[in-house]
Design a protein around this motif. Structure first.
Motif, PDB file in Angstrom:
ATOM      1  N   ARG A 143     121.204  73.409 -80.717  1.00 20.93           N
ATOM      2  CA  ARG A 143     121.618  74.812 -80.867  1.00 20.93           C
ATOM      3  C   ARG A 143     120.408  75.742 -80.954  1.00 20.93           C
ATOM      4  O   ARG A 143     120.461  76.863 -80.460  1.00 20.93           O
ATOM      5  CB  ARG A 143     122.494  74.979 -82.093  1.00 20.93           C
ATOM      6  CG  ARG A 143     123.870  74.411 -81.890  1.00 20.93           C
ATOM      7  CD  ARG A 143     124.813  74.910 -82.918  1.00 20.93           C
ATOM      8  NE  ARG A 143     126.091  74.221 -82.821  1.00 20.93           N
ATOM      9  CZ  ARG A 143     127.147  74.558 -83.507  1.00 20.93           C
ATOM     10  NH1 ARG A 143     127.083  75.559 -84.358  1.00 20.93           N
ATOM     11  NH2 ARG A 143     128.269  73.895 -83.364  1.00 20.93           N
ATOM     12  N   SER A 172     113.627  84.608 -83.566  1.00 20.64           N
ATOM     13  CA  SER A 172     113.583  83.490 -84.512  1.00 20.64           C
ATOM     14  C   SER A 172     114.712  83.593 -85.527  1.00 20.64           C
ATOM     15  O   SER A 172     115.187  82.590 -86.032  1.00 20.64           O
ATOM     16  CB  SER A 172     112.230  83.447 -85.223  1.00 20.64           C
ATOM     17  OG  SER A 172     112.056  84.629 -85.988  1.00 20.64           O
ATOM     18  N   ASN A 173     115.160  84.813 -85.826  1.00 19.02           N
ATOM     19  CA  ASN A 173     116.244  85.000 -86.783  1.00 19.02           C
ATOM     20  C   ASN A 173     117.554  84.443 -86.240  1.00 19.02           C
ATOM     21  O   ASN A 173     118.276  83.729 -86.926  1.00 19.02           O
ATOM     22  CB  ASN A 173     116.389  86.487 -87.111  1.00 19.02           C
ATOM     23  CG  ASN A 173     116.877  86.713 -88.524  1.00 19.02           C
ATOM     24  OD1 ASN A 173     116.942  85.785 -89.315  1.00 19.02           O
ATOM     25  ND2 ASN A 173     117.215  87.953 -88.828  1.00 19.02           N
ATOM     26  N   SER A 174     117.877  84.740 -84.976  1.00 20.29           N
ATOM     27  CA  SER A 174     119.108  84.224 -84.394  1.00 20.29           C
ATOM     28  C   SER A 174     119.004  82.727 -84.141  1.00 20.29           C
ATOM     29  O   SER A 174     120.009  82.020 -84.172  1.00 20.29           O
ATOM     30  CB  SER A 174     119.452  84.974 -83.110  1.00 20.29           C
ATOM     31  OG  SER A 174     118.449  84.773 -82.144  1.00 20.29           O
ATOM     32  N   THR A 175     117.806  82.220 -83.907  1.00 20.70           N
ATOM     33  CA  THR A 175     117.601  80.780 -83.736  1.00 20.70           C
ATOM     34  C   THR A 175     117.931  80.051 -85.035  1.00 20.70           C
ATOM     35  O   THR A 175     118.628  79.038 -85.026  1.00 20.70           O
ATOM     36  CB  THR A 175     116.152  80.480 -83.313  1.00 20.70           C
ATOM     37  OG1 THR A 175     115.867  81.179 -82.116  1.00 20.70           O
ATOM     38  CG2 THR A 175     115.940  79.003 -83.105  1.00 20.70           C
ATOM     39  N   ALA A 176     117.420  80.578 -86.141  1.00 14.46           N
ATOM     40  CA  ALA A 176     117.705  79.961 -87.439  1.00 14.46           C
ATOM     41  C   ALA A 176     119.183  80.048 -87.763  1.00 14.46           C
ATOM     42  O   ALA A 176     119.774  79.088 -88.290  1.00 14.46           O
ATOM     43  CB  ALA A 176     116.880  80.632 -88.530  1.00 14.46           C
ATOM     44  N   ASP A 177     119.815  81.173 -87.459  1.00 13.74           N
ATOM     45  CA  ASP A 177     121.253  81.326 -87.719  1.00 13.74           C
ATOM     46  C   ASP A 177     122.071  80.330 -86.909  1.00 13.74           C
ATOM     47  O   ASP A 177     123.032  79.747 -87.404  1.00 13.74           O
ATOM     48  CB  ASP A 177     121.711  82.751 -87.414  1.00 13.74           C
ATOM     49  CG  ASP A 177     121.229  83.742 -88.449  1.00 13.74           C
ATOM     50  OD1 ASP A 177     120.875  83.314 -89.570  1.00 13.74           O
ATOM     51  OD2 ASP A 177     121.198  84.962 -88.136  1.00 13.74           O
ATOM     52  N   ALA A 178     121.704  80.135 -85.656  1.00 14.22           N
ATOM     53  CA  ALA A 178     122.433  79.188 -84.811  1.00 14.22           C
ATOM     54  C   ALA A 178     122.197  77.754 -85.264  1.00 14.22           C
ATOM     55  O   ALA A 178     123.100  76.922 -85.245  1.00 14.22           O
ATOM     56  CB  ALA A 178     122.015  79.353 -83.357  1.00 14.22           C
ATOM     57  N   LYS A 235     121.486  76.607 -88.268  1.00 10.89           N
ATOM     58  CA  LYS A 235     121.990  76.220 -89.586  1.00 10.89           C
ATOM     59  C   LYS A 235     123.494  75.949 -89.611  1.00 10.89           C
ATOM     60  O   LYS A 235     123.998  75.371 -90.568  1.00 10.89           O
ATOM     61  CB  LYS A 235     121.616  77.256 -90.636  1.00 10.89           C
ATOM     62  CG  LYS A 235     122.316  78.572 -90.516  1.00 10.89           C
ATOM     63  CD  LYS A 235     121.813  79.527 -91.581  1.00 10.89           C
ATOM     64  CE  LYS A 235     122.511  80.870 -91.450  1.00 10.89           C
ATOM     65  NZ  LYS A 235     122.016  81.825 -92.414  1.00 10.89           N
ATOM     66  N   GLU A 236     124.203  76.316 -88.559  1.00 11.58           N
ATOM     67  CA  GLU A 236     125.655  76.115 -88.552  1.00 11.58           C
ATOM     68  C   GLU A 236     126.078  74.641 -88.573  1.00 11.58           C
ATOM     69  O   GLU A 236     127.005  74.287 -89.280  1.00 11.58           O
ATOM     70  CB  GLU A 236     126.300  76.854 -87.380  1.00 11.58           C
ATOM     71  CG  GLU A 236     126.317  78.357 -87.568  1.00 11.58           C
ATOM     72  CD  GLU A 236     126.889  78.810 -88.910  1.00 11.58           C
ATOM     73  OE1 GLU A 236     127.950  78.306 -89.312  1.00 11.58           O
ATOM     74  OE2 GLU A 236     126.250  79.649 -89.560  1.00 11.58           O
ATOM     75  N   ARG A 268     125.725  73.590 -92.113  1.00  8.15           N
ATOM     76  CA  ARG A 268     126.797  74.172 -92.929  1.00  8.15           C
ATOM     77  C   ARG A 268     128.106  73.397 -92.734  1.00  8.15           C
ATOM     78  O   ARG A 268     128.806  73.098 -93.692  1.00  8.15           O
ATOM     79  CB  ARG A 268     126.988  75.643 -92.571  1.00  8.15           C
ATOM     80  CG  ARG A 268     127.998  76.349 -93.461  1.00  8.15           C
ATOM     81  CD  ARG A 268     128.344  77.754 -92.962  1.00  8.15           C
ATOM     82  NE  ARG A 268     127.236  78.527 -92.485  1.00  8.15           N
ATOM     83  CZ  ARG A 268     126.592  79.451 -93.200  1.00  8.15           C
ATOM     84  NH1 ARG A 268     126.953  79.674 -94.446  1.00  8.15           N
ATOM     85  NH2 ARG A 268     125.614  80.131 -92.653  1.00  8.15           N
ATOM     86  N   ASP A 303     129.280  80.110 -97.648  1.00  8.68           N
ATOM     87  CA  ASP A 303     127.893  80.523 -97.846  1.00  8.68           C
ATOM     88  C   ASP A 303     127.097  79.389 -98.468  1.00  8.68           C
ATOM     89  O   ASP A 303     127.611  78.609 -99.274  1.00  8.68           O
ATOM     90  CB  ASP A 303     127.823  81.756 -98.746  1.00  8.68           C
ATOM     91  CG  ASP A 303     128.246  83.024 -98.030  1.00  8.68           C
ATOM     92  OD1 ASP A 303     128.101  83.072 -96.793  1.00  8.68           O
ATOM     93  OD2 ASP A 303     128.723  83.956 -98.707  1.00  8.68           O
TER      94      ASP A 303
END
Length: 173
Positions: A65, A73-79, A81-82, A85, A120
């Motif tokens: 992902r 890099s922010n959207s990379t980390a968000d993708a 971590k799913e 989670r 969360d």
């Protein structure tokens, strides 16, 4: 970067199966009546190898992902971590998640508490850890019980034979 590196062992222990595996292995060693065999380093190594084996699909999914997102890099980390989670939610109990959600909402301001959900990380990570510890002690109890019963039977037989000074644990091993 130093903060991220210093938190890596915490993340490795708290959001993986390592905790459950090391507790079960430690209880198994104690149920066998062994004090330091195998040593803690060996138990930790075995737990680490088994954790990598268990967490490999999640890690590969996270990597896949992260590679698919190329913007920031922010959207990379968000993708990335799913999948983690999803793993944490799947392996934590709903009761624990509800408890930690309610507890977190009590500690936050009403505006932030309204934004908090059951998925969360601030809710899921402690719920996962408590669920893993609970499962580890249940597994450990089930492993420990047969050894305890065998020790009690051997102790009764030795007492009936008048051999009270002989260790039942040594004989049962």
């Amino acid at each position: 970067t130093v903060t991220v590196v210093s938190l890596a062992p915490f993340v490795g222990v708290m959001v993986t199966s390592f905790t459950k595996i090391i507790v079960v292995l430690s209880l198994l060693r104690n149920s066998l009546g062994l004090q330091q065999v195998p040593p803690n380093v060996v138990l930790n190594g075995m737990a680490l190898v088994l954790t990598i084996y268990v967490m490999l699909p999640v890690g590969m999914d996270m990597s896949e992902r992260a590679r698919s997102v190329t913007q920031s890099s922010n959207s990379t980390a968000d993708a990335a971590k799913e999948p983690l989670r999803d793993f944490l939610v799947k392996h934590s109990s709903a009761h624990e998640r509800a408890f930690f959600l309610k507890t977190a909402q009590k500690n936050l301001t009403p505006e932030r508490a309204a934004q908090l959900s059951e998925r969360d990380f601030v809710v899921v990570v402690p719920a996962f850890t408590v669920s893993e510890l609970s499962a580890a002690f249940q597994i450990g109890f089930l492993i420990f019980l047969p050894f305890l019963i065998v020790d009690l039977i051997i102790a009764n037989i030795l007492t009936a034979m008048g051999m009270m000074m002989l260790s039942p644990t040594t004989i049962s091993l």
